[in-house]
Design a protein around this motif. Structure first.
Motif, PDB file in Angstrom:
ATOM      1  N   ASP A   1      -6.904  36.675  48.830  1.00 53.10           N
ATOM      2  CA  ASP A   1      -6.216  35.405  49.063  1.00 53.10           C
ATOM      3  C   ASP A   1      -4.796  35.689  49.568  1.00 53.10           C
ATOM      4  OD1 ASP A   1      -5.456  32.783  49.164  1.00 53.10           O
ATOM      5  OD2 ASP A   1      -5.213  32.550  47.003  1.00 53.10           O
ATOM      6  N   LEU A   2      -4.619  35.701  50.895  1.00 55.62           N
ATOM      7  CA  LEU A   2      -3.320  35.989  51.487  1.00 55.62           C
ATOM      8  C   LEU A   2      -2.735  34.733  52.127  1.00 55.62           C
ATOM      9  CD1 LEU A   2      -3.691  39.450  53.272  1.00 55.62           C
ATOM     10  CD2 LEU A   2      -2.681  38.941  51.053  1.00 55.62           C
ATOM     11  N   ARG A   3      -1.469  34.500  51.856  1.00 59.66           N
ATOM     12  CA  ARG A   3      -0.725  33.417  52.496  1.00 59.66           C
ATOM     13  C   ARG A   3       0.466  34.015  53.233  1.00 59.66           C
ATOM     14  NH1 ARG A   3      -1.745  32.275  47.344  1.00 59.66           N
ATOM     15  NH2 ARG A   3       0.382  32.763  46.722  1.00 59.66           N
ATOM     16  N   PRO A   4       0.996  33.335  54.255  1.00 59.10           N
ATOM     17  CA  PRO A   4       2.145  33.880  54.999  1.00 59.10           C
ATOM     18  C   PRO A   4       3.341  34.131  54.086  1.00 59.10           C
ATOM     19  CG  PRO A   4       1.193  31.999  56.143  1.00 59.10           C
ATOM     20  CD  PRO A   4       0.540  32.039  54.792  1.00 59.10           C
ATOM     21  N   ILE A   5       4.090  35.185  54.380  1.00 64.54           N
ATOM     22  CA  ILE A   5       5.306  35.491  53.611  1.00 64.54           C
ATOM     23  C   ILE A   5       6.341  34.411  53.894  1.00 64.54           C
ATOM     24  CG2 ILE A   5       7.152  37.168  53.244  1.00 64.54           C
ATOM     25  CD1 ILE A   5       5.197  39.327  54.202  1.00 64.54           C
ATOM     26  N   PRO A   6       6.916  33.788  52.872  1.00 63.22           N
ATOM     27  CA  PRO A   6       7.925  32.736  53.094  1.00 63.22           C
ATOM     28  C   PRO A   6       9.108  33.246  53.910  1.00 63.22           C
ATOM     29  CG  PRO A   6       7.190  32.725  50.820  1.00 63.22           C
ATOM     30  CD  PRO A   6       6.613  33.958  51.444  1.00 63.22           C
ATOM     31  N   ALA A   7       9.632  32.378  54.775  1.00 60.93           N
ATOM     32  CA  ALA A   7      10.777  32.748  55.611  1.00 60.93           C
ATOM     33  C   ALA A   7      12.096  32.614  54.868  1.00 60.93           C
ATOM     34  CB  ALA A   7      10.791  31.870  56.871  1.00 60.93           C
ATOM     35  N   ASP A   8      12.076  32.006  53.700  1.00 62.05           N
ATOM     36  CA  ASP A   8      13.287  31.809  52.902  1.00 62.05           C
ATOM     37  C   ASP A   8      13.938  33.157  52.582  1.00 62.05           C
ATOM     38  OD1 ASP A   8      15.257  31.178  51.122  1.00 62.05           O
ATOM     39  OD2 ASP A   8      13.965  30.108  49.709  1.00 62.05           O
ATOM     40  N   GLU A   9      15.210  33.327  52.916  1.00 57.00           N
ATOM     41  CA  GLU A   9      15.912  34.587  52.692  1.00 57.00           C
ATOM     42  C   GLU A   9      15.997  34.950  51.219  1.00 57.00           C
ATOM     43  OE1 GLU A   9      19.698  34.431  54.541  1.00 57.00           O
ATOM     44  OE2 GLU A   9      18.894  34.316  56.590  1.00 57.00           O
ATOM     45  N   ASP A  10      15.962  33.965  50.342  1.00 57.41           N
ATOM     46  CA  ASP A  10      16.085  34.230  48.901  1.00 57.41           C
ATOM     47  C   ASP A  10      14.739  34.602  48.263  1.00 57.41           C
ATOM     48  OD1 ASP A  10      18.804  33.633  49.001  1.00 57.41           O
ATOM     49  OD2 ASP A  10      18.439  31.490  48.653  1.00 57.41           O
ATOM     50  N   TYR A  11      13.647  34.493  49.024  1.00 56.63           N
ATOM     51  CA  TYR A  11      12.319  34.699  48.435  1.00 56.63           C
ATOM     52  C   TYR A  11      12.165  36.102  47.863  1.00 56.63           C
ATOM     53  CZ  TYR A  11       7.433  36.069  48.333  1.00 56.63           C
ATOM     54  OH  TYR A  11       6.242  36.603  47.959  1.00 56.63           O
ATOM     55  N   PHE A  12      12.543  37.139  48.604  1.00 59.04           N
ATOM     56  CA  PHE A  12      12.300  38.512  48.166  1.00 59.04           C
ATOM     57  C   PHE A  12      12.977  38.817  46.832  1.00 59.04           C
ATOM     58  CE2 PHE A  12      11.764  38.992  52.848  1.00 59.04           C
ATOM     59  CZ  PHE A  12      10.417  39.331  52.820  1.00 59.04           C
ATOM     60  N   ALA A  13      14.138  38.211  46.615  1.00 61.11           N
ATOM     61  CA  ALA A  13      14.853  38.453  45.363  1.00 61.11           C
ATOM     62  C   ALA A  13      14.068  37.937  44.164  1.00 61.11           C
ATOM     63  CB  ALA A  13      16.237  37.809  45.409  1.00 61.11           C
ATOM     64  N   THR A  14      13.213  36.915  44.377  1.00 58.89           N
ATOM     65  CA  THR A  14      12.452  36.361  43.252  1.00 58.89           C
ATOM     66  C   THR A  14      11.362  37.316  42.771  1.00 58.89           C
ATOM     67  OG1 THR A  14      10.765  35.239  44.596  1.00 58.89           O
ATOM     68  CG2 THR A  14      12.837  34.056  44.204  1.00 58.89           C
ATOM     69  N   VAL A  15      10.987  38.303  43.597  1.00 59.53           N
ATOM     70  CA  VAL A  15       9.938  39.246  43.231  1.00 59.53           C
ATOM     71  C   VAL A  15      10.490  40.405  42.411  1.00 59.53           C
ATOM     72  CG1 VAL A  15       8.169  40.815  44.164  1.00 59.53           C
ATOM     73  CG2 VAL A  15       8.627  38.615  45.282  1.00 59.53           C
ATOM     74  N   GLU A  16      11.778  40.686  42.562  1.00 59.21           N
ATOM     75  CA  GLU A  16      12.380  41.832  41.886  1.00 59.21           C
ATOM     76  C   GLU A  16      12.338  41.653  40.366  1.00 59.21           C
ATOM     77  OE1 GLU A  16      15.738  43.600  44.837  1.00 59.21           O
ATOM     78  OE2 GLU A  16      16.292  41.768  43.753  1.00 59.21           O
ATOM     79  N   GLY A  17      12.258  42.780  39.657  1.00 60.43           N
ATOM     80  CA  GLY A  17      12.293  42.721  38.203  1.00 60.43           C
ATOM     81  C   GLY A  17      11.647  43.923  37.553  1.00 60.43           C
ATOM     82  N   VAL A  18      11.627  43.879  36.213  1.00 65.99           N
ATOM     83  CA  VAL A  18      11.004  44.916  35.396  1.00 65.99           C
ATOM     84  C   VAL A  18       9.759  44.308  34.752  1.00 65.99           C
ATOM     85  CG1 VAL A  18      11.297  46.483  33.443  1.00 65.99           C
ATOM     86  CG2 VAL A  18      13.242  45.986  34.955  1.00 65.99           C
ATOM     87  N   PHE A  19       8.622  44.980  34.877  1.00 68.19           N
ATOM     88  CA  PHE A  19       7.346  44.455  34.404  1.00 68.19           C
ATOM     89  C   PHE A  19       6.667  45.499  33.526  1.00 68.19           C
ATOM     90  CE2 PHE A  19       8.476  42.634  38.470  1.00 68.19           C
ATOM     91  CZ  PHE A  19       8.277  41.270  38.286  1.00 68.19           C
ATOM     92  N   TYR A  20       5.976  45.016  32.479  1.00 68.72           N
ATOM     93  CA  TYR A  20       5.436  45.934  31.470  1.00 68.72           C
ATOM     94  C   TYR A  20       4.013  45.556  31.085  1.00 68.72           C
ATOM     95  CZ  TYR A  20       4.919  48.397  27.021  1.00 68.72           C
ATOM     96  OH  TYR A  20       4.466  49.196  26.005  1.00 68.72           O
ATOM     97  N   ASN A  21       3.157  46.575  30.955  1.00 71.57           N
ATOM     98  CA  ASN A  21       1.790  46.394  30.480  1.00 71.57           C
ATOM     99  C   ASN A  21       1.621  47.132  29.162  1.00 71.57           C
ATOM    100  OD1 ASN A  21      -1.150  48.013  30.649  1.00 71.57           O
ATOM    101  ND2 ASN A  21      -1.252  45.792  30.819  1.00 71.57           N
ATOM    102  N   ASP A  22       1.277  46.396  28.093  1.00 65.64           N
ATOM    103  CA  ASP A  22       1.193  47.028  26.776  1.00 65.64           C
ATOM    104  C   ASP A  22      -0.145  47.729  26.553  1.00 65.64           C
ATOM    105  OD1 ASP A  22      -0.428  44.830  26.448  1.00 65.64           O
ATOM    106  OD2 ASP A  22       0.648  44.004  24.739  1.00 65.64           O
ATOM    107  N   GLU A  23      -1.167  47.453  27.394  1.00 64.62           N
ATOM    108  CA  GLU A  23      -2.453  48.142  27.233  1.00 64.62           C
ATOM    109  C   GLU A  23      -2.343  49.633  27.572  1.00 64.62           C
ATOM    110  OE1 GLU A  23      -5.818  45.053  28.638  1.00 64.62           O
ATOM    111  OE2 GLU A  23      -4.176  45.396  30.055  1.00 64.62           O
ATOM    112  N   THR A  24      -1.414  49.949  28.476  1.00 59.34           N
ATOM    113  CA  THR A  24      -1.229  51.343  28.901  1.00 59.34           C
ATOM    114  C   THR A  24       0.180  51.856  28.648  1.00 59.34           C
ATOM    115  OG1 THR A  24      -0.659  50.598  31.133  1.00 59.34           O
ATOM    116  CG2 THR A  24      -2.981  51.145  30.710  1.00 59.34           C
ATOM    117  N   ASP A  25       1.043  50.985  28.055  1.00 61.06           N
ATOM    118  CA  ASP A  25       2.439  51.353  27.811  1.00 61.06           C
ATOM    119  C   ASP A  25       3.098  51.821  29.110  1.00 61.06           C
ATOM    120  OD1 ASP A  25       4.785  51.757  26.375  1.00 61.06           O
ATOM    121  OD2 ASP A  25       4.271  53.809  25.810  1.00 61.06           O
TER     122      ASP A  25
END
Length: 550
Positions: free
Chosen positions: A440-464
């Motif tokens: 399920d692919l949709r076009p990448i938003p042209a909004d300049e602020d969009y990429f910043a919303t993807v940044e972050g730290v993410f954690y999975n506790d099943e595999t630590d």
């Protein structure tokens, strides 16, 4: 019988593939009750050096799954195991966080949905050549899982975890440790020079070592992994050929009906291409039963042609020669006159399609090669689009069948999976079929602020495991995992790829990125949650307690 001139030409071909002073292969062919071809080439140990010969034992890796399945089938025949029961009938403490019913038959046929422990391990913050991986580590990862790849029975995805669990089931039902039980089972089959290794580092007499050449000379592969049921049986070529004679009905050490059943499909599941530790297929008009194995640079393949009562076995300790390709070359050279058809590849599916309507199949698919292909409608006609290539008009031949306007022999088939997902298949008599999974692919938003919303730290506790995403430039992100940066490409809104990784960004109703869903090889939908700050690495101790911590 095989013509001696043909056999000598094949021996010379194998010798030419293997350089002087390099690791190599043992190759054998059994027809009915007779060994008609054997050849040994290369070195079992480079340091000594020691040549490959009749006594050399190779890790046959996943070819061992057929023997695990045989032991399950033997217990089924004895009334001690029921294929239709949830496997936790026999292992009540296994995978406590999975509520779905998973049958023994689904484990045998890789339709359980249970994630592959090796891909889970590679996802962790461990480095595979620095940390040993055995039954305890496998049980810990499986105990920590809270979700499956898919609903049991709804799909097929090969997973070593299934056969590791079957080995635990065998040990629980028989009351014997699996390595000793499996080794005794092989000896009872007349395979006295084969064994199931108890742990890495255990002494295996006459063991070939595996070597990889990665551009700067031969290196011995690390040997610090050892699980049960999915592989790690060390066998000689003679032993493997001895079993093949029994498959064809000679000197059988198990009831003939049991051996025959082990070569057939399971009636308990809808997927028939994988049965009792064996794949089922066809080649040039003949039915085939087969399995490949690969661990480090150990490579093995057993290829059977039931209509010819013929088996081809290739076993090697090098990453430079593929066991499957070598077995197929042997088949082509020695069995050429036995094939009823010149058609090497199927030119259509072997089952009916559950096609719905064309609109349900429009969108993007990922092919097995990793290529992303889109199906779009232009002016009422279907087109195939691939980035960097010219679009191709698809010519309709039936509701769900289209041919390429540029290559009429190449056919596109549309079908729905049992779970209701669109799927495509590309068929040609000149090449093997390729399959595409809907993305399920949709076009990448042209909004300049969009990429910043993807940044972050993410954690999975099943595999630590922790993943850090940082925007780089263009459509690229940096993923930091295992203290190493990788460059991810965003190919659609909230969809990133790197090698075999497929990462989807998950958002809440407000549009905030709250997590990731990660696919990698034989694991799907592994959930990572956004963290306010990096989480210190800590093993999930509770997963190691109880039965699975033994």
């Amino acid at each position: 019988q095989i013509d001696e001139q043909d056999a000598e030409e094949l021996r010379q071909l194998i010798d030419r593939l293997i350089e002087d002073g390099a690791p190599g292969y043992a190759v054998g062919v059994v027809v009915d009750d007779e060994v008609v071809f054997t050849h040994y080439a290369g070195l079992a140990i480079l340091e000594t050096p020691t040549t490959i010969g009749e006594q050399s034992r190779f890790n046959i890796a996943s070819v061992a799954k057929q023997y695990t399945a045989l032991r399950i089938l033997e217990l089924v025949e004895a009334g001690k195991v029921d294929l239709d029961q949830d496997f936790r009938t026999y292992l009540p403490e296994a995978m406590p966080n999975i509520e779905e019913r998973v049958t023994v038959a689904q484990l045998l046929t890789h339709t359980s949905g249970i994630r592959d422990v090796y891909d889970l391990f590679f996802l962790t913050n461990q480095t595979w050549f620095e940390v040993d991986f055995g039954p305890r580590e496998a049980r810990g990862l499986l105990s920590a899982q809270t979700a499956l790849n898919f609903a049991p029975g709804s799909d097929y995805l090969y997973s070593n975890s299934n056969y590791i669990l079957l080995a635990d089931l065998i040990a629980e039902v028989t009351g014997e440790q699996f390595p000793a039980y499996a080794t005794a089972f092989l000896a009872e089959r007349g395979m006295e020079d084969s064994l199931a290794r108890r742990r890495f580092g255990s002494i295996v007499p006459n063991k070939a070592r595996s070597y990889g050449n990665y551009g700067s000379g031969w290196l011995q592969d690390p040997d610090i992994a050892n699980t049960y049921g999915d592989g790690f049986i060390f066998a000689t070529l003679n032993d493997q050929m001895h079993w093949e004679k029994q498959v064809w009905g000679h000197g059988q050490t198990l009831p003939a009906a049991l051996i025959d059943r082990s070569q057939a499909a399971l009636e308990e599941v809808p997927y028939k291409d994988y049965g009792y530790g064996l794949f089922r297929g066809s080649y040039r008009g003949l039915q085939t039963v087969f399995h490949e194995g690969a661990t480090n640079s150990f490579n093995s393949h057993t290829l059977r042609f039931p209509e010819l009562k013929t088996s081809i076995i290739t076993m090697g300790n090098t990453n430079q020669i593929g066991a499957v390709g070598l077995a197929m070359r042997v088949a082509e050279d020695l069995l050429e006159d036995s094939f009823p058809s010149d058609q090497v590849y199927p030119d259509r599916p072997d089952s009916e399609s559950n096609f719905t309507r064309l609109e349900d199949f429009l969108g993007t698919y990922e092919l097995g090669s990793g290529t992303f292909m889109s199906l779009v409608v232009r002016d009422g006609e279907l087109y195939r689009e691939i980035a960097g290539r010219d679009p191709v008009r698809m010519v309709p031949e039936a509701d769900n069948v289209f041919s390429y306007e540029t290559v009429p022999s190449l056919k596109l088939y549309l079908t729905m999976t049992p779970s209701g997902q669109p799927e495509i298949g590309l068929y040609s008599s000149e090449q093997g079929p390729q399959f595409g999974t809907f993305v399920d692919l949709r076009p990448i938003p042209a909004d300049e602020d969009y990429f910043a919303t993807v940044e972050g730290v993410f954690y999975n506790d099943e595999t630590d495991t922790e993943i850090i995403l940082q925007y780089a430039e263009g459509s690229n992100f940096t993923m930091i995992k295992n203290k190493r940066p990788r460059t991810l490409e965003m190919i659609g809104e909230d969809y990133l790829i790197w090698n075999s990784y497929r990462i989807r960004v998950l958002r809440d109703a407000t549009g905030r990125a709250t997590g990731l869903s990660v696919d990698r090889g034989r694991i799907r939908n592994v959930a990572f949650v956004r963290m306010d700050k990096p989480k210190p690495s800590e093993r999930i101790r509770a997963a190691w307690e109880g039965w699975f911590g033994r």
